[in-house]
Structures are given as structure tokens and as C-alpha cells.
Design a protein around this motif. Structure first.
Motif, PDB file in Angstrom:
ATOM      1  N   LEU A  11      47.977  37.586  42.609  1.00 37.06           N
ATOM      2  CA  LEU A  11      47.121  38.562  43.393  1.00 37.06           C
ATOM      3  C   LEU A  11      47.502  39.915  42.700  1.00 37.06           C
ATOM      4  CD1 LEU A  11      45.494  39.935  45.778  1.00 37.06           C
ATOM      5  CD2 LEU A  11      47.717  39.998  46.934  1.00 37.06           C
ATOM      6  N   VAL A  12      46.353  40.651  42.062  1.00 40.33           N
ATOM      7  CA  VAL A  12      46.380  41.995  41.430  1.00 40.33           C
ATOM      8  C   VAL A  12      45.639  42.845  41.903  1.00 40.33           C
ATOM      9  CG1 VAL A  12      44.793  40.913  39.609  1.00 40.33           C
ATOM     10  CG2 VAL A  12      46.471  42.861  39.038  1.00 40.33           C
ATOM     11  N   GLY A  16      44.101  46.200  37.240  1.00 40.59           N
ATOM     12  CA  GLY A  16      45.310  45.743  36.887  1.00 40.59           C
ATOM     13  C   GLY A  16      45.101  44.791  35.735  1.00 40.59           C
ATOM     14  N   SER A  17      46.441  44.016  35.207  1.00 38.71           N
ATOM     15  CA  SER A  17      46.303  43.148  34.199  1.00 38.71           C
ATOM     16  C   SER A  17      47.255  42.033  34.809  1.00 38.71           C
ATOM     17  CB  SER A  17      46.790  43.902  33.141  1.00 38.71           C
ATOM     18  OG  SER A  17      46.290  44.981  32.524  1.00 38.71           O
ATOM     19  N   LEU A  18      46.641  40.846  34.121  1.00 38.90           N
ATOM     20  CA  LEU A  18      47.388  39.479  34.244  1.00 38.90           C
ATOM     21  C   LEU A  18      47.354  38.709  32.823  1.00 38.90           C
ATOM     22  CD1 LEU A  18      46.405  38.012  37.479  1.00 38.90           C
ATOM     23  CD2 LEU A  18      48.625  38.805  37.043  1.00 38.90           C
ATOM     24  N   LYS A  86      38.657  43.442  37.669  1.00 39.27           N
ATOM     25  CA  LYS A  86      37.499  43.638  38.678  1.00 39.27           C
ATOM     26  C   LYS A  86      37.584  42.800  39.854  1.00 39.27           C
ATOM     27  CE  LYS A  86      34.554  45.587  35.181  1.00 39.27           C
ATOM     28  NZ  LYS A  86      33.269  45.507  34.709  1.00 39.27           N
ATOM     29  N   HIS A  87      37.001  43.003  41.111  1.00 42.21           N
ATOM     30  CA  HIS A  87      36.960  42.260  42.214  1.00 42.21           C
ATOM     31  C   HIS A  87      36.559  40.877  41.834  1.00 42.21           C
ATOM     32  CE1 HIS A  87      38.389  44.715  45.327  1.00 42.21           C
ATOM     33  NE2 HIS A  87      37.699  45.694  44.874  1.00 42.21           N
ATOM     34  N   GLU A  88      35.174  41.042  40.998  1.00 38.91           N
ATOM     35  CA  GLU A  88      34.495  39.834  40.512  1.00 38.91           C
ATOM     36  C   GLU A  88      35.082  38.987  39.515  1.00 38.91           C
ATOM     37  OE1 GLU A  88      33.609  43.134  40.390  1.00 38.91           O
ATOM     38  OE2 GLU A  88      32.347  43.526  38.773  1.00 38.91           O
ATOM     39  N   ARG A 110      45.087  30.477  40.149  1.00 38.79           N
ATOM     40  CA  ARG A 110      44.099  31.204  40.912  1.00 38.79           C
ATOM     41  C   ARG A 110      44.672  32.798  40.731  1.00 38.79           C
ATOM     42  NH1 ARG A 110      40.898  30.271  45.393  1.00 38.79           N
ATOM     43  NH2 ARG A 110      42.187  28.124  45.456  1.00 38.79           N
ATOM     44  N   VAL A 111      43.436  33.608  40.451  1.00 41.39           N
ATOM     45  CA  VAL A 111      43.471  34.712  40.323  1.00 41.39           C
ATOM     46  C   VAL A 111      42.667  35.708  41.365  1.00 41.39           C
ATOM     47  CG1 VAL A 111      43.050  36.966  38.766  1.00 41.39           C
ATOM     48  CG2 VAL A 111      43.637  34.854  37.832  1.00 41.39           C
TER      49      VAL A 111
END
Length: 115
Positions: A11-12, A16-18, A86-88, A110-111
Motif C-alpha cells: 500500500l503506497v 510514492g514509489s515501489l 497514481k490511483h489508477e 498487489r499494489v
């Protein structure tokens, strides 16, 4: 026997970044282009990014400039650095060869992008 194991989802917050990672076992890795795909809730799975065996890359327009795919042929992994999320971008992310092979889909990671 080919196995692809994705990790790194979380969850970000927006912006943010992952970094996602995919570890490949079996004989798939060195012979094929690899790719990241994603499936958002209620939508079909889509191609996000591709990297050839030689390191050439291509991206979906929706992630171009924000995501970076890379691979390590010696270690048999492929990663996806995701910035300015982004949310999308919320989805389950999968790695597979390119073109995808139906037998190689893993569990995904899952992101969730949410404030």
C-alpha cells in the motif's frame, strides 16, 4: 518446470514509489523477453512493460516516464521500479515472458495506491 514469483507489492500513497521483483526458476529466463503485466479490479490484464534479452525496453503509454523495467540474466530476476504512482496504478502485478505463456502466470503481487 517454470516458476515465477513476484514480490514487493504494498500500500503506497499517490506520488510514492515501489519496486517489484520477479524471481524466475527453470529454463525460461535467458531465452525470452520478459514483461510485467497488471490487472486492476474489474478490468482485463494489460501489458505494462517489456524488456528483451538484450535489455531493450518498451512501456505502456500510461506508465511511460514513471516505470522502469530491468533484468539480471545471471540472477534470473526482473524488476519494475514504479515512481510517481497514481490511483489508477492500483492492480495485481504479474511477471511473465513476452508474449505471455498461460502456464507461467504466478500469484502476482498487489499494489494499492491510496491516501
Amino acid at each position: 518446470q517454470v516458476q515465477l514469483v513476484e514480490s514487493g507489492g504494498d500500500l503506497v500513497q499517490p506520488g510514492g514509489s515501489l519496486r517489484l521483483s520477479c524471481a524466475a526458476s527453470g529454463s525460461i529466463f535467458s531465452r525470452y523477453a520478459m514483461a510485467w503485466y497488471r490487472q486492476a479490479p474489474g478490468k482485463q490484464r494489460e501489458l505494462v512493460a517489456v524488456i528483451t534479452t538484450g535489455g531493450s525496453t518498451n512501456y505502456a503509454d500510461s506508465v511511460k516516464g514513471r516505470f522502469t523495467i530491468s533484468r539480471d540474466n545471471a540472477k534470473s530476476w526482473v524488476s519494475l521500479q514504479m515512481n510517481s504512482l497514481k490511483h489508477e496504478d492500483t492492480a495485481v502485478y504479474y511477471c511473465n515472458r513476452f508474449p505471455a505463456h498461460s502456464a507461467y502466470w504466478g500469484q502476482g503481487t498487489r499494489v494499492t495506491v491510496s491516501s
